[in-house]
Design a protein around this motif. Structure first.
Motif, PDB file in Angstrom:
ATOM      1  N   GLY A  50       0.800  -1.211   0.000  1.00  0.00           N
ATOM      2  CA  GLY A  50       0.000   0.000   0.000  1.00  0.00           C
ATOM      3  C   GLY A  50       0.832   1.260   0.000  1.00  0.00           C
ATOM      4  N   CYS A  51       0.144   2.341  -0.201  1.00  0.00           N
ATOM      5  CA  CYS A  51       0.732   3.671  -0.176  1.00  0.00           C
ATOM      6  C   CYS A  51       0.887   4.114   1.273  1.00  0.00           C
ATOM      7  N   TYR A  52       1.913   4.879   1.577  1.00  0.00           N
ATOM      8  CA  TYR A  52       2.084   5.354   2.952  1.00  0.00           C
ATOM      9  C   TYR A  52       0.942   6.263   3.365  1.00  0.00           C
ATOM     10  N   ASP A  53       0.263   6.895   2.413  1.00  0.00           N
ATOM     11  CA  ASP A  53      -0.884   7.760   2.687  1.00  0.00           C
ATOM     12  C   ASP A  53      -2.140   7.046   2.180  1.00  0.00           C
ATOM     13  N   GLU A  54      -2.577   6.014   2.914  1.00  0.00           N
ATOM     14  CA  GLU A  54      -3.694   5.177   2.459  1.00  0.00           C
ATOM     15  C   GLU A  54      -4.971   5.973   2.216  1.00  0.00           C
ATOM     16  N   GLU A  55      -5.194   7.026   2.974  1.00  0.00           N
ATOM     17  CA  GLU A  55      -6.423   7.807   2.835  1.00  0.00           C
ATOM     18  C   GLU A  55      -6.528   8.444   1.449  1.00  0.00           C
ATOM     19  N   ASN A  56      -5.403   8.833   0.870  1.00  0.00           N
ATOM     20  CA  ASN A  56      -5.395   9.482  -0.443  1.00  0.00           C
ATOM     21  C   ASN A  56      -4.800   8.607  -1.541  1.00  0.00           C
ATOM     22  N   SER A  57      -4.700   7.320  -1.280  1.00  0.00           N
ATOM     23  CA  SER A  57      -4.091   6.411  -2.241  1.00  0.00           C
ATOM     24  C   SER A  57      -4.967   6.229  -3.475  1.00  0.00           C
ATOM     25  N   ILE A  58      -4.329   6.111  -4.630  1.00  0.00           N
ATOM     26  CA  ILE A  58      -5.067   5.826  -5.861  1.00  0.00           C
ATOM     27  C   ILE A  58      -5.225   4.316  -6.059  1.00  0.00           C
ATOM     28  N   TYR A  59      -4.646   3.530  -5.139  1.00  0.00           N
ATOM     29  CA  TYR A  59      -4.731   2.076  -5.207  1.00  0.00           C
ATOM     30  C   TYR A  59      -5.551   1.511  -4.053  1.00  0.00           C
ATOM     31  N   LYS A  60      -6.252   0.397  -4.341  1.00  0.00           N
ATOM     32  CA  LYS A  60      -6.915  -0.362  -3.291  1.00  0.00           C
ATOM     33  C   LYS A  60      -5.827  -1.039  -2.463  1.00  0.00           C
ATOM     34  N   ARG A  61      -6.145  -1.397  -1.254  1.00  0.00           N
ATOM     35  CA  ARG A  61      -5.201  -2.160  -0.436  1.00  0.00           C
ATOM     36  C   ARG A  61      -5.249  -3.611  -0.911  1.00  0.00           C
ATOM     37  N   PHE A  62      -4.096  -4.227  -1.088  1.00  0.00           N
ATOM     38  CA  PHE A  62      -4.044  -5.605  -1.569  1.00  0.00           C
ATOM     39  C   PHE A  62      -2.824  -6.303  -0.990  1.00  0.00           C
ATOM     40  N   THR A  63      -2.861  -7.628  -1.048  1.00  0.00           N
ATOM     41  CA  THR A  63      -1.726  -8.403  -0.545  1.00  0.00           C
ATOM     42  C   THR A  63      -0.795  -8.741  -1.704  1.00  0.00           C
ATOM     43  N   PHE A  64       0.420  -9.104  -1.358  1.00  0.00           N
ATOM     44  CA  PHE A  64       1.370  -9.539  -2.377  1.00  0.00           C
ATOM     45  C   PHE A  64       0.833 -10.787  -3.078  1.00  0.00           C
ATOM     46  N   GLY A  65       0.146 -11.666  -2.341  1.00  0.00           N
ATOM     47  CA  GLY A  65      -0.459 -12.861  -2.940  1.00  0.00           C
ATOM     48  C   GLY A  65      -1.504 -12.503  -3.979  1.00  0.00           C
ATOM     49  N   GLU A  66      -2.342 -11.502  -3.684  1.00  0.00           N
ATOM     50  CA  GLU A  66      -3.353 -11.052  -4.652  1.00  0.00           C
ATOM     51  C   GLU A  66      -2.680 -10.479  -5.904  1.00  0.00           C
ATOM     52  N   TYR A  67      -1.609  -9.737  -5.697  1.00  0.00           N
ATOM     53  CA  TYR A  67      -0.854  -9.149  -6.806  1.00  0.00           C
ATOM     54  C   TYR A  67      -0.275 -10.241  -7.700  1.00  0.00           C
ATOM     55  N   ARG A  68       0.387 -11.219  -7.095  1.00  0.00           N
ATOM     56  CA  ARG A  68       0.983 -12.323  -7.868  1.00  0.00           C
ATOM     57  C   ARG A  68      -0.073 -13.120  -8.621  1.00  0.00           C
ATOM     58  N   SER A  69      -1.191 -13.386  -7.962  1.00  0.00           N
ATOM     59  CA  SER A  69      -2.284 -14.119  -8.591  1.00  0.00           C
ATOM     60  C   SER A  69      -2.827 -13.365  -9.803  1.00  0.00           C
ATOM     61  N   GLN A  70      -2.992 -12.048  -9.669  1.00  0.00           N
ATOM     62  CA  GLN A  70      -3.502 -11.238 -10.771  1.00  0.00           C
ATOM     63  C   GLN A  70      -2.523 -11.223 -11.936  1.00  0.00           C
ATOM     64  N   ILE A  71      -1.239 -11.142 -11.649  1.00  0.00           N
ATOM     65  CA  ILE A  71      -0.234 -11.180 -12.712  1.00  0.00           C
ATOM     66  C   ILE A  71      -0.327 -12.496 -13.482  1.00  0.00           C
ATOM     67  N   GLN A  72      -0.465 -13.606 -12.757  1.00  0.00           N
ATOM     68  CA  GLN A  72      -0.568 -14.910 -13.424  1.00  0.00           C
ATOM     69  C   GLN A  72      -1.811 -14.987 -14.303  1.00  0.00           C
ATOM     70  N   LYS A  73      -2.935 -14.455 -13.828  1.00  0.00           N
ATOM     71  CA  LYS A  73      -4.166 -14.430 -14.634  1.00  0.00           C
ATOM     72  C   LYS A  73      -3.976 -13.572 -15.883  1.00  0.00           C
ATOM     73  N   ASP A  74      -3.358 -12.402 -15.720  1.00  0.00           N
ATOM     74  CA  ASP A  74      -3.136 -11.499 -16.851  1.00  0.00           C
ATOM     75  C   ASP A  74      -2.238 -12.139 -17.907  1.00  0.00           C
ATOM     76  N   VAL A  75      -1.163 -12.758 -17.476  1.00  0.00           N
ATOM     77  CA  VAL A  75      -0.231 -13.389 -18.420  1.00  0.00           C
ATOM     78  C   VAL A  75      -0.926 -14.534 -19.155  1.00  0.00           C
ATOM     79  N   LYS A  76      -1.709 -15.308 -18.435  1.00  0.00           N
ATOM     80  CA  LYS A  76      -2.430 -16.421 -19.063  1.00  0.00           C
ATOM     81  C   LYS A  76      -3.447 -15.910 -20.079  1.00  0.00           C
ATOM     82  N   ALA A  77      -4.147 -14.822 -19.752  1.00  0.00           N
ATOM     83  CA  ALA A  77      -5.195 -14.296 -20.627  1.00  0.00           C
ATOM     84  C   ALA A  77      -4.660 -13.475 -21.794  1.00  0.00           C
ATOM     85  N   SER A  78      -3.606 -12.663 -21.539  1.00  0.00           N
ATOM     86  CA  SER A  78      -3.166 -11.726 -22.573  1.00  0.00           C
ATOM     87  C   SER A  78      -1.708 -11.877 -22.991  1.00  0.00           C
TER      88      SER A  78
END
Length: 83
Positions: free
Chosen positions: A42-70
């Motif tokens: 996450g961003c150090y300023d979570e209140e004004n972050s342009i990103y949702k809070r996520f785990t490293f596991g969620e990030y890795r999983s999404q990368i694998q889905k993206d690579v498989k799909a595109s």
């Protein structure tokens, strides 16, 4: 554990300086390779972050889905807060 990483697409890195030595071989070792899959990213300023809070596991999983799909890593844009 929370990993404080990106600050709304601004990442400041230190300048990497290496002195070349022609007589001695240089070795580099990555020691912060991957955080725990449960670690929050996450961003150090979570209140004004342009990103949702996520785990490293969620990030890795999404990368694998993206690579498989595109065939490409999409990465952080998948975690942008909807406007």
């Amino acid at each position: 554990m929370i990993i404080l990483a990106w600050s709304n697409d601004v990442y400041k890195s230190v300048e990497h300086k290496v002195m070349v030595n022609q007589e001695v071989e240089r070795h580099s070792i990555a020691y912060f390779l991957c955080p725990s899959y449960e670690a929050f990213i996450g961003c150090y300023d979570e209140e004004n972050s342009i990103y949702k809070r996520f785990t490293f596991g969620e990030y890795r999983s999404q990368i694998q889905k993206d690579v498989k799909a595109s065939g490409h890593k999409v990465g952080l844009p998948r975690f942008l807060v909807s406007t």
